[in-house]
Write an enzyme that holds these catalytic residues in place. Structure first.
Site, PDB file in Angstrom:
ATOM      1  N   HIS A  86       6.658  -5.230   9.930  1.00  0.00           N
ATOM      2  CA  HIS A  86       7.611  -5.636  10.979  1.00  0.00           C
ATOM      3  C   HIS A  86       8.524  -6.770  10.554  1.00  0.00           C
ATOM      4  O   HIS A  86       9.251  -7.322  11.375  1.00  0.00           O
ATOM      5  CB  HIS A  86       6.859  -6.024  12.254  1.00  0.00           C
ATOM      6  CG  HIS A  86       6.147  -4.869  12.865  1.00  0.00           C
ATOM      7  ND1 HIS A  86       6.766  -3.971  13.688  1.00  0.00           N
ATOM      8  CD2 HIS A  86       4.881  -4.437  12.725  1.00  0.00           C
ATOM      9  CE1 HIS A  86       5.906  -3.041  14.053  1.00  0.00           C
ATOM     10  NE2 HIS A  86       4.749  -3.302  13.475  1.00  0.00           N
ATOM     11  N   SER A 129       1.554  -6.550  14.560  1.00  0.00           N
ATOM     12  CA  SER A 129       2.304  -5.473  15.199  1.00  0.00           C
ATOM     13  C   SER A 129       2.161  -5.439  16.713  1.00  0.00           C
ATOM     14  O   SER A 129       3.042  -4.946  17.403  1.00  0.00           O
ATOM     15  CB  SER A 129       1.895  -4.128  14.604  1.00  0.00           C
ATOM     16  OG  SER A 129       0.494  -3.953  14.691  1.00  0.00           O
ATOM     17  N   LYS A 164      10.403   1.170  10.007  1.00  0.00           N
ATOM     18  CA  LYS A 164      10.730   0.289  11.142  1.00  0.00           C
ATOM     19  C   LYS A 164      12.174  -0.184  11.026  1.00  0.00           C
ATOM     20  O   LYS A 164      13.072   0.606  11.251  1.00  0.00           O
ATOM     21  CB  LYS A 164       9.680  -0.791  11.250  1.00  0.00           C
ATOM     22  CG  LYS A 164       8.446  -0.129  11.886  1.00  0.00           C
ATOM     23  CD  LYS A 164       7.146  -0.740  11.706  1.00  0.00           C
ATOM     24  CE  LYS A 164       6.101   0.249  12.264  1.00  0.00           C
ATOM     25  NZ  LYS A 164       4.762  -0.069  11.844  1.00  0.00           N
TER      26      LYS A 164
HETATM   27  C1  LIG Z   1       3.600   0.714  11.400  1.00  0.00           C
HETATM   28  C2  LIG Z   1       2.688  -0.075  10.592  1.00  0.00           C
HETATM   29  C3  LIG Z   1       2.057   0.473   9.466  1.00  0.00           C
HETATM   30  C4  LIG Z   1       2.164   1.928   9.107  1.00  0.00           C
HETATM   31  O1  LIG Z   1       3.416   2.241   8.590  1.00  0.00           O
HETATM   32  P1  LIG Z   1       3.955   3.741   8.731  1.00  0.00           P
HETATM   33  O2  LIG Z   1       5.089   3.783   7.753  1.00  0.00           O
HETATM   34  O3  LIG Z   1       4.365   3.938  10.140  1.00  0.00           O
HETATM   35  O4  LIG Z   1       2.833   4.649   8.331  1.00  0.00           O
HETATM   36  C5  LIG Z   1       1.277  -0.360   8.690  1.00  0.00           C
HETATM   37  N1  LIG Z   1       1.086  -1.658   9.028  1.00  0.00           N
HETATM   38  C6  LIG Z   1       1.654  -2.194  10.118  1.00  0.00           C
HETATM   39  C7  LIG Z   1       1.422  -3.640  10.432  1.00  0.00           C
HETATM   40  C8  LIG Z   1       2.462  -1.424  10.945  1.00  0.00           C
HETATM   41  O5  LIG Z   1       2.993  -1.961  12.037  1.00  0.00           O
END
Ligand SMILES: *Cc1c(COP(=O)(O)O)cnc(C)c1O
Length: 382
Positions: free
Chosen positions: A210, A182, A232
């Site tokens: 992602h 991320s 996302k």
């Molecule tokens: C954003 C993210 C999460 C958390 O997901 P949310 O739905 O925002 O709680 C978990 N793992 C990674 C790699 C992320 O980028």
């Protein structure tokens, strides 16, 4: 014992002197790729809504219709009365997208990670995780009570060494990695990790928060558990895991964040369904964020982007914050990412590219960045 107010004050002052103070800034997202802050309209290179689907007319319509049909809240956890009929449609689409038998939707990606990991490993078990995995994975590992070891980032040999040395002392073993990292935007060697998992009688779990919708990593082997988020590229909210049906049947009652938390609002589920349908039928849209990221890395003379996330590592925390503030002054919203989100000494700007960015937007951004590199990074005065 100090008064709570004094305790808070001391910690805030400490964060402030380290340039690590975190405060909330009101940011109103607007049509397209824009965000309004302090009355100023900024073009965002900082949203994970890679396909702009949170603003898509069909997606909004699905959310409105679901609200009108079912109301705003779900009323209870899924195991009680919250299991809206939309869930099965969403889970079928997710399982199909990931090539698994079944899927389970959680309240968020964070909740998925802190629910799934403790459900499959615990005291007496071993977790081997990449050094740079997302904080929610670490929190899941800590909650599980299993022994946690970290291997060097994307380094299969480092992972193999840890397994060779430690695996035999534990009962069950989980290897866990982000699929796309991320804060770095690079891709994990999932096939090699899968082979290692097989050789060491371990399970492999990947976090594809992602990836879904923007990067189709076609692994030869499917990780035993594929986790991800709907917040996302899907542009909505919620988390999910995809796996064999028997595993999902187990997680339904074993993942505490699934059992003891209220089901998602119907509008949220409906918008995820609408978004996944757009993703399944629009390859060109899904390819654009990476294309835009590649244009940026080429113009900046950086190494080729592997995903829509491009880090520009500055190191110094003050310079990083200053760089982001100057970009904001010029109309660009770019996140300054500092420790503890990233390792000390690797403070960075994190650019996130969207299908909605135009070539001219990226060219303007590059021009601004190049001037700021000269002024902020190479200046001796700061
Ligand atoms: C954003 C993210 C999460 C958390 O997901 P949310 O739905 O925002 O709680 C978990 N793992 C990674 C790699 C992320 O980028």
């Amino acid at each position: 014992m100090p008064l709570l107010a004094n305790f808070a004050q001391q910690n805030l002052e400490k964060a402030s002197t380290q340039n690590r103070l975190r405060t909330l800034k009101t940011s109103a997202r607007e049509e397209g790729i824009y965000v309004r802050r302090n009355g100023k309209k900024l073009i965002s290179f900082s949203c994970n809504d890679y396909l702009g689907l949170s603003q898509h007319v069909d997606v909004k319509k699905a959310a409105i219709e679901a609200t009108e049909k079912y109301g705003t809240g779900s009323g209870a956890s899924r195991l009680v009365t919250g299991n809206n009929p939309l869930y099965s449609e969403l889970e079928n689409l997710l399982a199909k997208a990931k090539g698994t038998e079944a899927a389970l939707v959680f309240g968020s990606g964070y909740l998925a990670n802190i629910g799934v990991i403790p459900a499959i490993v615990g005291k007496g078990d071993l977790i081997v995780a990449d050094k740079l995995v997302h904080a929610s994975i670490i929190d899941g590992c800590i909650l599980s009570g299993a022994k946690l070891l970290r291997f060097a980032h994307n380094d299969v040999d480092s992972c193999a060494k840890l397994l060779a040395k430690n695996r035999s002392e534990y009962k069950n073993c989980l290897i866990v990695t982000d699929n796309i990292f991320s804060m770095d935007g690079d891709i994990a060697p999932v096939d090699e990790l899968y082979t290692l998992a097989n050789n060491y009688d371990a399970w492999l779990m990947t976090d594809d928060a992602h990836g879904l919708g923007v990067i189709s990593t076609n692994h030869t082997h499917k990780p035993h558990i594929q986790m991800g988020t709907l917040s996302k590229a899907i542009g909505s909210y919620g988390g999910y895991v995809c796996a064999d049906k028997i595993v999902i049947d187990y997680l339904i009652g074993a993942a505490r964040s699934h059992v003891y938390s209220t089901a998602l609002p119907p509008a949220t589920i409906a918008s995820s369904i609408a978004a996944l349908k757009i993703i399944a039928s629009n390859k060109e849209l899904c390819a654009k964020p990476l294309k835009n990221a590649l244009l940026f890395t080429k113009l900046m003379g950086l190494k080729n982007a592997q995903s829509p996330i491009v880090p520009f590592i500055i190191g110094d925390e003050l310079k990083t914050t200053l760089f982001a503030a100057e970009l904001e002054e010029q109309g660009f919203l770019v996140a300054a990412i500092r420790p503890p989100t990233v390792m000390p000494g690797t403070a960075r700007l994190r650019f996130a590219f969207s299908a909605l960015h135009k070539v001219v937007d990226i060219e303007r951004l590059v021009t601004s960045c190049q001037l700021l590199v000269a002024r902020i990074i190479y200046s001796r005065s700061t």
